[in-house]
Motif scaffolding. Structure first.
Motif, PDB file in Angstrom:
ATOM      1  N   GLY A 121      16.375  28.052 -11.897  1.00  0.00           N
ATOM      2  CA  GLY A 121      17.572  27.730 -12.540  1.00  0.00           C
ATOM      3  C   GLY A 121      18.016  26.499 -11.918  1.00  0.00           C
ATOM      4  N   ALA A 122      17.289  25.886 -10.924  1.00  0.00           N
ATOM      5  CA  ALA A 122      17.781  24.773 -10.233  1.00  0.00           C
ATOM      6  C   ALA A 122      16.593  24.000  -9.814  1.00  0.00           C
ATOM      7  N   CYS A 123      16.926  22.677  -9.594  1.00  0.00           N
ATOM      8  CA  CYS A 123      15.846  21.786  -9.011  1.00  0.00           C
ATOM      9  C   CYS A 123      16.363  20.703  -8.279  1.00  0.00           C
ATOM     10  N   MET A 124      15.619  20.294  -7.229  1.00  0.00           N
ATOM     11  CA  MET A 124      16.059  19.259  -6.352  1.00  0.00           C
ATOM     12  C   MET A 124      14.941  18.136  -6.600  1.00  0.00           C
ATOM     13  N   LEU A 125      15.443  16.903  -6.597  1.00  0.00           N
ATOM     14  CA  LEU A 125      14.755  15.826  -7.103  1.00  0.00           C
ATOM     15  C   LEU A 125      15.381  14.575  -6.661  1.00  0.00           C
ATOM     16  N   PRO A 126      14.509  13.512  -6.531  1.00  0.00           N
ATOM     17  CA  PRO A 126      15.189  12.146  -6.319  1.00  0.00           C
ATOM     18  C   PRO A 126      15.843  11.673  -7.571  1.00  0.00           C
ATOM     19  N   MET A 127      16.867  11.290  -7.594  1.00  0.00           N
ATOM     20  CA  MET A 127      17.524  10.480  -8.664  1.00  0.00           C
ATOM     21  C   MET A 127      18.420   9.242  -8.001  1.00  0.00           C
ATOM     22  N   GLY A 128      18.008   8.126  -8.514  1.00  0.00           N
ATOM     23  CA  GLY A 128      18.452   7.014  -7.933  1.00  0.00           C
ATOM     24  C   GLY A 128      18.005   6.760  -6.464  1.00  0.00           C
ATOM     25  N   THR A 129      18.933   6.655  -5.450  1.00  0.00           N
ATOM     26  CA  THR A 129      18.544   6.461  -3.886  1.00  0.00           C
ATOM     27  C   THR A 129      18.547   7.665  -3.064  1.00  0.00           C
ATOM     28  N   GLN A 130      18.712   8.726  -3.840  1.00  0.00           N
ATOM     29  CA  GLN A 130      18.690  10.127  -3.000  1.00  0.00           C
ATOM     30  C   GLN A 130      18.321  11.282  -3.658  1.00  0.00           C
ATOM     31  N   GLU A 131      18.037  12.202  -2.909  1.00  0.00           N
ATOM     32  CA  GLU A 131      17.753  13.493  -3.630  1.00  0.00           C
ATOM     33  C   GLU A 131      18.951  14.052  -3.960  1.00  0.00           C
ATOM     34  N   GLU A 132      18.666  14.835  -5.047  1.00  0.00           N
ATOM     35  CA  GLU A 132      19.883  15.477  -5.852  1.00  0.00           C
ATOM     36  C   GLU A 132      19.466  17.040  -6.092  1.00  0.00           C
ATOM     37  N   ASN A 133      20.542  17.943  -6.107  1.00  0.00           N
ATOM     38  CA  ASN A 133      20.268  19.139  -6.621  1.00  0.00           C
ATOM     39  C   ASN A 133      20.953  19.402  -8.035  1.00  0.00           C
ATOM     40  N   VAL A 134      20.167  19.819  -8.949  1.00  0.00           N
ATOM     41  CA  VAL A 134      20.712  20.105 -10.510  1.00  0.00           C
ATOM     42  C   VAL A 134      20.476  21.361 -10.698  1.00  0.00           C
ATOM     43  N   TYR A 135      21.597  22.173 -10.906  1.00  0.00           N
ATOM     44  CA  TYR A 135      21.977  23.536 -11.416  1.00  0.00           C
ATOM     45  C   TYR A 135      21.856  23.780 -12.766  1.00  0.00           C
ATOM     46  N   GLY A 136      21.431  24.887 -13.115  1.00  0.00           N
ATOM     47  CA  GLY A 136      21.476  25.328 -14.490  1.00  0.00           C
ATOM     48  C   GLY A 136      20.280  24.897 -15.638  1.00  0.00           C
ATOM     49  N   VAL A 137      19.100  24.545 -14.886  1.00  0.00           N
ATOM     50  CA  VAL A 137      18.186  24.143 -15.676  1.00  0.00           C
ATOM     51  C   VAL A 137      17.041  25.270 -16.283  1.00  0.00           C
ATOM     52  N   ASP A 138      16.346  25.065 -17.121  1.00  0.00           N
ATOM     53  CA  ASP A 138      15.526  26.026 -17.658  1.00  0.00           C
ATOM     54  C   ASP A 138      14.244  25.789 -16.837  1.00  0.00           C
ATOM     55  N   GLU A 139      13.919  26.341 -15.900  1.00  0.00           N
ATOM     56  CA  GLU A 139      12.782  26.374 -14.947  1.00  0.00           C
ATOM     57  C   GLU A 139      11.232  26.189 -15.568  1.00  0.00           C
ATOM     58  N   VAL A 140      11.191  27.159 -16.813  1.00  0.00           N
ATOM     59  CA  VAL A 140      10.124  27.121 -17.511  1.00  0.00           C
ATOM     60  C   VAL A 140       9.884  25.734 -18.336  1.00  0.00           C
ATOM     61  N   ALA A 141      10.811  25.414 -18.890  1.00  0.00           N
ATOM     62  CA  ALA A 141      10.587  24.137 -19.562  1.00  0.00           C
ATOM     63  C   ALA A 141      10.304  22.964 -18.909  1.00  0.00           C
ATOM     64  N   VAL A 142      11.072  22.841 -17.629  1.00  0.00           N
ATOM     65  CA  VAL A 142      10.714  21.917 -16.712  1.00  0.00           C
ATOM     66  C   VAL A 142       9.250  21.837 -16.000  1.00  0.00           C
ATOM     67  N   LEU A 143       8.855  23.246 -15.890  1.00  0.00           N
ATOM     68  CA  LEU A 143       7.488  23.462 -15.503  1.00  0.00           C
ATOM     69  C   LEU A 143       6.369  23.005 -16.572  1.00  0.00           C
ATOM     70  N   GLN A 144       6.691  23.160 -17.722  1.00  0.00           N
ATOM     71  CA  GLN A 144       5.893  22.850 -18.744  1.00  0.00           C
ATOM     72  C   GLN A 144       5.790  21.249 -18.866  1.00  0.00           C
ATOM     73  N   THR A 145       6.961  20.740 -18.500  1.00  0.00           N
ATOM     74  CA  THR A 145       6.887  19.248 -18.283  1.00  0.00           C
ATOM     75  C   THR A 145       6.109  18.661 -17.159  1.00  0.00           C
ATOM     76  N   ILE A 146       6.175  19.301 -16.025  1.00  0.00           N
ATOM     77  CA  ILE A 146       5.319  18.975 -14.780  1.00  0.00           C
ATOM     78  C   ILE A 146       3.822  19.158 -15.153  1.00  0.00           C
ATOM     79  N   ALA A 147       3.296  20.353 -15.932  1.00  0.00           N
ATOM     80  CA  ALA A 147       1.909  20.678 -16.371  1.00  0.00           C
ATOM     81  C   ALA A 147       1.341  19.405 -17.185  1.00  0.00           C
ATOM     82  N   ARG A 148       2.353  19.201 -18.329  1.00  0.00           N
ATOM     83  CA  ARG A 148       1.984  18.035 -19.393  1.00  0.00           C
ATOM     84  C   ARG A 148       1.759  16.730 -18.761  1.00  0.00           C
ATOM     85  N   GLU A 149       2.650  16.502 -17.931  1.00  0.00           N
ATOM     86  CA  GLU A 149       2.485  14.990 -17.419  1.00  0.00           C
ATOM     87  C   GLU A 149       1.419  14.904 -16.244  1.00  0.00           C
TER      88      GLU A 149
END
Length: 307
Positions: A121-149
């Motif tokens: 349900g959460a992801c920390m990642l660089p957005m712009g010039t700093q690391e940001e925490n994004v809450y309420g994500v679908d972690e399965v869909a994000v992981l599918q994106t990671i695997a595909r890319e």
């Protein structure tokens, strides 16, 4: 919905990060990722026919996962160097100290805006010039994106050394073939001659790993208290290249760093079915603080007497 929007933002950002990762990508799967079919698929597909040095994409187990596997010698750990570091699972500060995780790898990647951490349900990642925490994500869909890319990036390599994948994957996902039964653990002379009492505990935990390797179907698990004494012991075990041989509950205890959890687990194993009726080898390493916690040990003794 908000979840869809947040997931799309994170997925698009990660896609750009992977595409722009000129030094390559290192995907580390923590124990949390074990049930994921997406993670399993990427691990199944990766190759261990040659060294991963210079590979466009490396996948590997996190140290927490390896400390749930029966290992008397530590597997090779790949260097992240300047790669985009994607950690899939739940990090823990106290846990990382106990298992001697190299936190500098996280720190460097964080400072250089190349760290991605995906949790439920959460992801920390660089957005712009700093690391940001994004809450309420679908972690399965994000992981599918990671695997595909990651697959688009090129051949995915196994990070723990050529020829080691089959053995580690069998330990992680199934029952490996049984190894020879170890000889009984003995210390000669003055307990082996060591002046460091932690060395004996290291040898014992190593022996327990060999027992599990010899009896793959037998439940063999260690649980560790939170506190100075036991954390030093865990550090010595990990320094020796030996697995702590704990489980999901054991990792959660160390992430939460609560001395009450070890007593709760001890009571559960004694009084709650099916744990109390499942024969196996169960070790609890408890420091003096938890032993005095609200009469925890006295309660345990009463339960042992009653059950």
């Amino acid at each position: 919905t908000e979840t869809v929007r947040q997931t799309n933002v994170v997925s698009k950002t990660i896609t750009k990060l992977i595409e722009a990762a000129g030094q390559g990508v290192h995907i580390i799967f923590a124990h949390d990722a074990r049930p994921s079919q997406v993670a399993k698929g990427l691990l199944d597909e990766c190759t261990d026919e040659s060294t991963s040095k210079g590979a466009p994409v490396i996948v590997s187990f996190a140290l927490d996962w390896m400390n749930t596997l029966p290992l008397a010698e530590a597997p090779k750990r790949p260097d992240t160097t300047k790669r985009l570091l994607i950690y899939v699972g739940t990090p823990g500060k106290y846990l990382s100290m106990c298992i001697k995780s190299y936190r500098g790898r996280f720190d460097d990647a964080f400072k250089e805006d190349r760290l991605v951490v995906l949790c439920k349900g959460a992801c920390m990642l660089p957005m712009g010039t700093q690391e940001e925490n994004v809450y309420g994500v679908d972690e399965v869909a994000v992981l599918q994106t990671i695997a595909r890319e990651a697959r688009k990036k090129g051949t995915v390599f196994w990070g723990h050394g050529p020829g080691t994948k089959a053995s580690l994957m069998q330990k992680a996902y199934g029952y490996p073939s049984a190894q020879p039964v170890p000889k009984p653990l003995t210390f000669e002379g003055d307990a082996g001659g060591s002046v460091n009492s932690f060395d004996y505990l290291v040898e014992y935990v190593k022996y327990i790993n060999l027992v599990k390797q010899a009896k793959p179907s037998l439940p063999v698990t260690n649980w560790y208290d939170t506190g100075l004494l036991v954390s030093v012991m865990q550090g010595r075990v990990c320094q020796a290249g030996v697995s702590l041989l704990t489980d999901q509950d054991g990792l959660a205890m160390l992430r939460d760093a609560s001395i009450g959890h070890i007593i709760s687990k001890l009571n559960q194993m004694i009084a709650v079915e099916p744990y109390s009726t499942s024969k196996g080898v169960y070790n609890f390493f408890i420091g003096d603080g938890a032993c005095r916690l609200n009469g925890g040990v006295e309660l345990t003794m009463h339960l042992m007497e009653g059950y």
